[in-house]
Write an enzyme that holds these catalytic residues in place. Structure first.
Site, PDB file in Angstrom:
ATOM      1  N   ASN A  39       1.039  -1.650   0.380  1.00 22.37           N
ATOM      2  CA  ASN A  39       0.263   0.222  -0.059  1.00 22.37           C
ATOM      3  C   ASN A  39       1.098   1.088   0.041  1.00 22.37           C
ATOM      4  O   ASN A  39       0.729   2.125   0.214  1.00 22.37           O
ATOM      5  CB  ASN A  39      -0.903   0.102   1.521  1.00 22.37           C
ATOM      6  CG  ASN A  39      -2.003  -1.365   1.271  1.00 22.37           C
ATOM      7  OD1 ASN A  39      -2.557  -1.435   0.214  1.00 22.37           O
ATOM      8  ND2 ASN A  39      -1.746  -1.660   2.338  1.00 22.37           N
ATOM      9  N   HIS A 125     -13.730  -1.541   5.911  1.00 25.69           N
ATOM     10  CA  HIS A 125     -12.237  -2.239   6.915  1.00 25.69           C
ATOM     11  C   HIS A 125     -13.034  -2.639   8.404  1.00 25.69           C
ATOM     12  O   HIS A 125     -14.142  -2.921   8.773  1.00 25.69           O
ATOM     13  CB  HIS A 125     -11.708  -1.856   6.870  1.00 25.69           C
ATOM     14  CG  HIS A 125     -10.345  -1.875   7.142  1.00 25.69           C
ATOM     15  ND1 HIS A 125     -10.033  -1.784   8.552  1.00 25.69           N
ATOM     16  CD2 HIS A 125      -9.085  -2.590   6.720  1.00 25.69           C
ATOM     17  CE1 HIS A 125      -8.707  -2.395   8.636  1.00 25.69           C
ATOM     18  NE2 HIS A 125      -8.028  -3.060   7.522  1.00 25.69           N
ATOM     19  N   GLU A 165     -15.782   4.697   4.063  1.00 26.18           N
ATOM     20  CA  GLU A 165     -14.636   4.522   3.787  1.00 26.18           C
ATOM     21  C   GLU A 165     -15.081   5.900   2.096  1.00 26.18           C
ATOM     22  O   GLU A 165     -15.440   5.177   1.768  1.00 26.18           O
ATOM     23  CB  GLU A 165     -14.315   3.514   3.392  1.00 26.18           C
ATOM     24  CG  GLU A 165     -13.398   2.231   4.267  1.00 26.18           C
ATOM     25  CD  GLU A 165     -12.870   0.903   3.841  1.00 26.18           C
ATOM     26  OE1 GLU A 165     -12.052   1.459   2.690  1.00 26.18           O
ATOM     27  OE2 GLU A 165     -12.700   0.281   4.199  1.00 26.18           O
ATOM     28  N   SER A 169     -11.045  -0.212   0.099  1.00 33.18           N
ATOM     29  CA  SER A 169      -9.546  -0.704   0.234  1.00 33.18           C
ATOM     30  C   SER A 169      -9.025  -2.203  -0.293  1.00 33.18           C
ATOM     31  O   SER A 169      -8.605  -2.076  -1.183  1.00 33.18           O
ATOM     32  CB  SER A 169      -8.618  -0.930   2.030  1.00 33.18           C
ATOM     33  OG  SER A 169     -10.179  -2.823   2.396  1.00 33.18           O
ATOM     34  N   ASP A 194     -13.435   6.983   6.578  1.00 31.46           N
ATOM     35  CA  ASP A 194     -12.035   6.182   6.770  1.00 31.46           C
ATOM     36  C   ASP A 194     -11.155   6.705   5.522  1.00 31.46           C
ATOM     37  O   ASP A 194     -11.145   5.889   4.657  1.00 31.46           O
ATOM     38  CB  ASP A 194     -12.181   5.265   7.230  1.00 31.46           C
ATOM     39  CG  ASP A 194     -10.990   4.053   6.848  1.00 31.46           C
ATOM     40  OD1 ASP A 194     -10.009   4.730   6.921  1.00 31.46           O
ATOM     41  OD2 ASP A 194     -10.824   3.048   7.972  1.00 31.46           O
ATOM     42  N   HIS A 197      -7.352   4.540   2.414  1.00 28.82           N
ATOM     43  CA  HIS A 197      -6.816   4.544   1.497  1.00 28.82           C
ATOM     44  C   HIS A 197      -7.107   5.546  -0.121  1.00 28.82           C
ATOM     45  O   HIS A 197      -6.330   5.533  -0.812  1.00 28.82           O
ATOM     46  CB  HIS A 197      -7.324   3.527   0.202  1.00 28.82           C
ATOM     47  CG  HIS A 197      -6.635   2.119   1.382  1.00 28.82           C
ATOM     48  ND1 HIS A 197      -5.813   1.221   0.837  1.00 28.82           N
ATOM     49  CD2 HIS A 197      -7.838   1.358   2.136  1.00 28.82           C
ATOM     50  CE1 HIS A 197      -5.713   0.071   1.686  1.00 28.82           C
ATOM     51  NE2 HIS A 197      -6.919   0.224   2.564  1.00 28.82           N
ATOM     52  N   LYS A 224      -0.113   3.982   4.878  1.00 31.66           N
ATOM     53  CA  LYS A 224      -0.623   3.508   3.289  1.00 31.66           C
ATOM     54  C   LYS A 224       0.360   4.354   2.447  1.00 31.66           C
ATOM     55  O   LYS A 224       1.805   4.041   2.905  1.00 31.66           O
ATOM     56  CB  LYS A 224      -1.817   3.527   3.079  1.00 31.66           C
ATOM     57  CG  LYS A 224      -1.937   1.692   4.329  1.00 31.66           C
ATOM     58  CD  LYS A 224      -3.419   1.403   3.799  1.00 31.66           C
ATOM     59  CE  LYS A 224      -4.336   0.228   4.955  1.00 31.66           C
ATOM     60  NZ  LYS A 224      -4.988   0.443   5.407  1.00 31.66           N
TER      61      LYS A 224
HETATM   62  C1  LIG Z   1      -5.537  -0.717   6.871  1.00 34.12           C
HETATM   63  C2  LIG Z   1      -6.957   0.359   7.118  1.00 34.12           C
HETATM   64  C3  LIG Z   1      -7.005   0.450   8.630  1.00 34.12           C
HETATM   65  C4  LIG Z   1      -6.386  -0.007   9.713  1.00 34.12           C
HETATM   66  O1  LIG Z   1      -5.111   0.971   9.519  1.00 34.12           O
HETATM   67  P1  LIG Z   1      -4.467   0.504  10.197  1.00 34.12           P
HETATM   68  O2  LIG Z   1      -2.808   1.988  10.643  1.00 34.12           O
HETATM   69  O3  LIG Z   1      -3.020  -0.537   9.774  1.00 34.12           O
HETATM   70  O4  LIG Z   1      -4.211  -0.177  11.659  1.00 34.12           O
HETATM   71  C5  LIG Z   1      -7.816   1.631   8.548  1.00 34.12           C
HETATM   72  N1  LIG Z   1      -8.945   1.216   7.672  1.00 34.12           N
HETATM   73  C6  LIG Z   1      -9.213   1.244   6.398  1.00 34.12           C
HETATM   74  C7  LIG Z   1      -9.948   1.033   5.273  1.00 34.12           C
HETATM   75  C8  LIG Z   1      -7.882   0.204   6.243  1.00 34.12           C
HETATM   76  O5  LIG Z   1      -7.376  -0.142   4.477  1.00 34.12           O
END
Ligand SMILES: *Cc1c(COP(=O)(O)O)cnc(C)c1O
Length: 371
Positions: A39, A125, A165, A169, A194, A197, A224
């Site tokens: 990522n 997620h 989101e 993802s 969220d 990405h 990421k």
């Molecule tokens: C990776 C991810 C998370 C978690 O984040 P980390 O910092 O890796 O714990 C939360 N939400 C989404 C959509 C993700 O892809």
């Protein structure tokens, strides 16, 4: 004894379904394998300025923060990172966490009470779905990006909070954020996005997809596109004031090392200013679609996430294996992570055009042999 048997039985079940997971020690670069599963979209984990900021931070502050942020773990480096985030996303406040997983839990556990209704996109997620299930609220999931379903659930339950989101993802598609913002504001709901990405990747200065609508809460992750680790909830004064008092994942957890905060700060500076990184991603994406065989095409995505849907888990694994022996790491993502097995190809601006073309050729060959 009863417990031990149960654990063993569940692992054995996964095994028999062909869904067992395990570590794969990452020695890809030593083996000359091109990684299409990371990522690290902007390649910032390898950026010299970020690595240097990390090292200088260690020299200045030491390796760790030594305490939780409300005791003695909060340093000028943390304050400056928060300020950079607020400035970037044009929001009043930011609160740092060690991971996005923890930040999502902190938000949903602390902001919602018994009797509150929480609506989430079905494909959110795992950290969000699980946090919603374990929270005090009652959770309903709306069909992926389906605004009729969201409206219907909003009206039926008068939801307190909606979570989506920004960029999904596993599918790489984007949420219709202006529509979601309109529906949730008409229902008087708090909106959380969220943007794990999207941050760094979407927007003129990489400010993500949520900035266009200014939601109540945005999750930004640093592991990421920003190439480091950690996360922040970026929000209003009111949300910040509340979280600071009541988010247990914040209060009772060691603050991120200040050196890490400096590295993330530097990474944000690069993500904002080095537009060539996003431009290169866009041109690699165009090249990918130009060379991907027609039968493998999933819906177009405007992000570096390019899923290729497979018929089943075995097929996804076999194609992934064959790609690896040809020098390309492409992860097979299987249930229960996703409803349909797929290859999840991710582009990075560390890739070269000839590598993307070679991947498409290898995909063509592997799927022809296996599918
Ligand atoms: C990776 C991810 C998370 C978690 O984040 P980390 O910092 O890796 O714990 C939360 N939400 C989404 C959509 C993700 O892809």
């Amino acid at each position: 004894m009863k417990l031990k048997q149960r654990w063993q039985q569940r692992v054995a079940e996964r095994h028999s379904q062909g869904l067992l997971r395990g570590h794969d020690v990452n020695q890809l670069s030593q083996r000359g394998v091109v990684n299409f599963s990371s990522n690290d979209y902007l390649g910032l984990s390898q950026a010299t300025a970020v690595k240097q900021a990390f090292c200088e931070g260690i020299a200045q502050y030491g390796s760790g923060s030594g305490a939780s942020p409300l005791v003695t773990g909060y340093f000028p480096a943390h304050r400056e990172l928060e300020a950079a985030l607020c400035d970037w996303l044009n929001q009043p406040r930011a609160l740092l966490f060690s991971s996005g997983f923890a930040a999502n839990q902190a938000a949903l556990f602390s902001l919602l009470d018994k009797g509150d209704v929480l609506l989430q996109d079905r494909l959110n997620h795992a950290s969000l779905i699980e946090a919603g299930l374990l929270s005090n609220a009652t959770q309903w999931r709306f069909r992926h990006n389906d605004m009729h379903d969201l409206s219907r659930l909003c009206q039926r339950h008068s939801a307190e909070m909606v979570v989506t989101e920004g960029v999904f993802s596993m599918d790489g598609d984007m949420a219709p954020l202006p529509d979601i913002a309109k529906i949730s504001s008409e229902a008087n709901s708090v909106l959380m996005v969220d943007d794990a990405h999207a941050i760094g990747v979407v927007g003129e200065q990489g400010e993500g997809s949520a900035s266009q609508i200014s939601p109540d809460i945005t999750l930004v992750t640093f592991g990421k596109a920003l190439g480091v680790a950690g996360a922040a909830l970026v929000c209003s004064e009111a949300v910040y004031d509340y979280l600071l008092q009541f988010a247990r994942h914040y209060t009772y957890s060691t603050a991120m090392p200040p050196a890490q905060a400096l590295a993330v700060y530097q990474s944000i500076r690069l993500a904002q200013s080095e537009r060539w990184r996003r431009e290169k991603l866009a041109s690699l994406s165009a090249l990918f679609y130009q060379h991907l065989p027609e039968p493998l095409r999933s819906p177009y995505t405007a992000t570096p996430i390019k899923p290729v849907i497979m018929e089943n888990a075995d097929q996804a694994l076999a194609v992934s294996q064959q790609l690896l022996s040809g020098g390309f790491k492409v992860s097979a993502i299987r249930p229960p992570t996703v409803p349909t097995s797929r290859l999840r190809i991710t582009l990075s601006c560390d890739h070269q055009p000839h590598e993307v073309i070679a991947l498409c050729r290898a995909l063509d060959k592997a799927t022809e042999a296996i599918c």
